[in-house]
Motif scaffolding. Structure first.
Motif, short mmCIF file in Angstrom:
data_model
loop_
_atom_site.label_atom_id
_atom_site.label_comp_id
_atom_site.label_asym_id
_atom_site.label_seq_id
_atom_site.Cartn_x
_atom_site.Cartn_y
_atom_site.Cartn_z
N ASN A 49 7.65 -6.53 -12.72
CA ASN A 49 8.01 -6.86 -11.33
C ASN A 49 9.10 -7.93 -11.37
O ASN A 49 8.86 -9.06 -11.79
N HIS A 50 10.29 -7.55 -10.95
CA HIS A 50 11.46 -8.43 -10.98
C HIS A 50 11.71 -8.97 -9.58
O HIS A 50 11.32 -8.33 -8.59
N ARG A 51 12.38 -10.10 -9.48
CA ARG A 51 12.68 -10.67 -8.15
C ARG A 51 13.41 -9.67 -7.27
O ARG A 51 13.23 -9.66 -6.04
N ASP A 52 14.24 -8.81 -7.87
CA ASP A 52 14.99 -7.81 -7.09
C ASP A 52 14.19 -6.55 -6.83
O ASP A 52 14.52 -5.77 -5.93
N VAL A 53 13.17 -6.30 -7.65
CA VAL A 53 12.26 -5.16 -7.45
C VAL A 53 10.84 -5.69 -7.62
O VAL A 53 10.16 -5.42 -8.61
N PRO A 54 10.36 -6.47 -6.64
CA PRO A 54 9.11 -7.20 -6.83
C PRO A 54 7.85 -6.34 -6.76
O PRO A 54 6.78 -6.80 -7.14
N HIS A 55 7.98 -5.09 -6.30
CA HIS A 55 6.80 -4.24 -6.14
C HIS A 55 6.85 -3.01 -7.05
O HIS A 55 6.25 -1.99 -6.74
N LYS A 56 7.54 -3.14 -8.17
CA LYS A 56 7.64 -2.02 -9.11
C LYS A 56 6.24 -1.59 -9.55
O LYS A 56 5.94 -0.40 -9.63
N ILE A 57 5.39 -2.56 -9.87
CA ILE A 57 4.02 -2.27 -10.30
C ILE A 57 3.06 -2.90 -9.29
O ILE A 57 3.07 -4.11 -9.08
N LYS A 58 2.26 -2.05 -8.66
CA LYS A 58 1.26 -2.53 -7.73
C LYS A 58 0.17 -1.46 -7.61
O LYS A 58 0.43 -0.28 -7.89
N PRO A 59 -1.03 -1.83 -7.22
CA PRO A 59 -2.10 -0.83 -7.11
C PRO A 59 -1.93 0.05 -5.89
O PRO A 59 -1.37 -0.36 -4.87
N ILE A 60 -2.43 1.27 -6.02
CA ILE A 60 -2.55 2.17 -4.86
C ILE A 60 -4.04 2.46 -4.69
O ILE A 60 -4.81 2.38 -5.64
N SER A 61 -4.44 2.78 -3.48
CA SER A 61 -5.86 3.02 -3.23
C SER A 61 -6.09 4.41 -2.66
O SER A 61 -5.23 4.95 -1.94
N LYS A 62 -7.25 4.99 -3.02
CA LYS A 62 -7.66 6.29 -2.50
C LYS A 62 -9.14 6.20 -2.15
O LYS A 62 -9.90 5.48 -2.81
N ASP A 63 -9.55 6.92 -1.11
CA ASP A 63 -10.96 6.97 -0.71
C ASP A 63 -11.52 8.36 -0.96
O ASP A 63 -10.84 9.38 -0.75
N TYR A 64 -12.79 8.39 -1.42
CA TYR A 64 -13.47 9.66 -1.70
C TYR A 64 -14.87 9.62 -1.13
O TYR A 64 -15.46 8.55 -0.95
N ASN A 65 -15.43 10.80 -0.89
CA ASN A 65 -16.85 10.95 -0.53
C ASN A 65 -17.51 11.89 -1.54
O ASN A 65 -16.95 12.93 -1.89
N ASP A 66 -18.71 11.51 -1.99
CA ASP A 66 -19.52 12.38 -2.85
C ASP A 66 -18.75 12.86 -4.07
O ASP A 66 -18.79 14.04 -4.42
N LYS A 67 -18.07 11.98 -4.72
CA LYS A 67 -17.31 12.34 -5.91
C LYS A 67 -17.87 11.56 -7.09
O LYS A 67 -18.17 10.38 -6.98
#
Length: 500
Positions: free
Chosen positions: A465-483
């Protein structure tokens, strides 16, 4: 795609997670304080000089504790220089890190900062150039109610109520040849014992941390730990340990590397070395317990831990806030960092305090530029998951491969997992440190409905994550039911929240 099964039941626990297990550390080192958390001239600074952008990022971590003011800095630290009006404070040399210390950010400012973060405080005493008397004086200043010289001086300086600091480090890395006022194990053990005895007479609720070996790389490890424990066992509560892992396996991390880099698999497997360090120190503590015929168990304070990388800004000696180890962490670093955090959880029955080192600008979670932006290393998101969701107890889980040829993956913890039983949810942490996608099936003895999966990965292990591209690496979230089965992407950090 290989399949692994993670088994856990509520009937088998490793131990309860301490509220102090996922804390951090700030030291007067480089730009941690000045242009890090404190920069009065910055457009986002408040009336105290605290950078609000940094403060908000730190708040989101939900830190269990914050250690201060050192680190090596402590061994030439005069706490009296840091109180009273800022105009009357002395600008002095910081000989530990060869900087200039204006003492604008002092004891009261630190307490205010910790209050803003709603976190417990761990304060380090100078047992390098100072000793018992100074330790007694600062504890009286911080914790005694009123009616004495030091308590009344605290009130005069604007703090009517005591700070009530309950955890005190008895110095820092006193075995290190680099340490100002370094001591032999016998010298230090006796001084620490007498200091702990004295300050506990002021406040019987105080807990103290004895300085253990500052790194397993020293040839005095773990003999140092045995000797200091034998000197001070009855009067202390925790033994400290420190460890930093890097790709070069250098004995001195402050100098440019000479050795060849480890490859990715070797580097990521170093979490086993980190966990073995914990087990060796536990064994040393228990040996001394048996030797002394004691009923008392000593717990561990892993009050400095992190991965290490080479600095990206040059340090200039004898300046205020010149950066030291201002570092980007890669996706690869973040995977090892995650496994180090899981090792703390797996040993939570004995490791009760943990301080990631350091919070800002020195091998940091949070990066800043002077007069400029703030953003985060990807390790920030890993630590945030660990700190936010590691409440309750750690379950004694087992990861099994459905294919025998993958046993090496589990033996080397190249898929590393921990299961936490919270009040309302089960948390599953999983690090995939291999170059392949895998299926993870959860065989967990609880009923749950909604599952949230936080997943962090990147195109390349070298991404930052660079000052010019500060969000290059960040978590993403997903929701599931009965998995019950999930794909673990190659080289990924994963947190699953299973709502009961």
């Amino acid at each position: 795609m290989s399949e692994f099964v993670l088994k856990a039941t509520k009937d088998y626990e490793i131990g309860k997670i301490s509220n102090l297990l996922f804390g951090s550390f700030i030291e007067h080192m480089g730009s941690v304080i000045y242009s890090g958390i404190y920069e009065p001239g910055h457009k986002l600074a408040d009336e105290n000089g605290f950078r609000q952008d940094v403060l908000e990022l730190a708040k989101d971590l939900e830190l269990g504790c914050l250690r201060y003011p050192g680190g090596n800095f402590i061994s030439a630290y005069n706490w009296e220089d840091t109180i009273g009006s800022k105009e009357g404070r002395k600008t002095k040399l910081d000989i530990a890190w060869q900087g200039i210390e204006p003492n604008e950010f002092g004891l009261h400012e630190f307490i205010e900062y910790a209050d803003r973060l709603s976190t417990d405080v761990i304060f380090t005493l100078n047992l390098g150039t100072r000793g018992i008397e100074e330790a007694v004086n600062i504890v009286e200043y911080c914790n005694f109610d009123s009616g004495t010289y030091w308590s009344e001086l605290r009130k005069k300086n604007g703090a009517e109520e005591p700070f009530n600091i309950k955890t005190w480090c008895l110095g820092n890395e006193m075995d290190g040849p680099w340490q100002i006022g370094a001591k032999t194990a016998e010298e230090y053990g006796r001084l620490a014992n007498e200091t702990s005895k004295a300050i506990k007479k002021i406040d019987t609720d105080i807990k103290t941390i004895l300085v253990g070996s500052s790194t397993p790389r020293l040839n005095t490890y773990p003999e140092w730990d045995r000797i200091v424990l034998e000197e001070a066992y009855d009067n202390i509560d925790y033994l400290s340990l420190h460890n930093y892992l890097d790709k070069y396996d250098e004995s001195d991390l402050t100098r440019p590397p000479k050795n060849e880099m480890y490859d990715t698999e070797e580097f990521l497997a170093k979490s086993i070395q980190f966990e073995n360090h914990i087990k060796e120190v536990i064994a040393t503590c228990d040996y001394v317990k048996a030797h002394k015929r004691s009923d008392k168990t000593i717990y561990l304070a892993f009050d400095e831990w992190n991965v290490h990388s080479q600095p990206k800004k040059e340090n200039k000696k004898f300046e205020v806030g010149s950066p030291i180890d201002w570092t980007y962490f890669t996706m690869e670093d973040s995977l090892l960092f995650g496994s180090m955090g899981l090792a703390l959880l797996r040993n939570c029955d004995r490791v009760k305090i943990g301080c990631q080192s350091l919070l800002v600008n020195t091998i940091p979670l949070i990066l800043t530029d002077k007069d400029g932006k703030s953003w985060v290393n990807p390790t920030y998101f890993v630590f945030k998951d660990l700190s936010k969701y590691s409440k309750g107890t750690v379950l004694d889980s087992k990861l099994e491969s459905l294919d025998r040829e993958n046993n090496n993956i589990t033996n080397k913890r190249m898929i590393d997992t921990v299961v936490v039983n919270n009040e309302d949810s089960i948390i599953v942490y999983a690090v995939n440190k291999t170059n392949n996608n895998h299926m993870l099936s959860l065989n967990i003895d609880f009923n749950f409905d909604k599952i949230t999966h936080f997943e962090m990965f990147s195109e390349k292990l070298s991404d930052i994550n660079h000052r010019d591209v500060p969000h290059k690496i960040k978590p993403i979230s997903k929701d599931y039911n009965d998995k019950k089965s999930f794909s673990l992407k190659k080289y990924s950090w994963n947190t699953f929240i299973l709502n009961k």
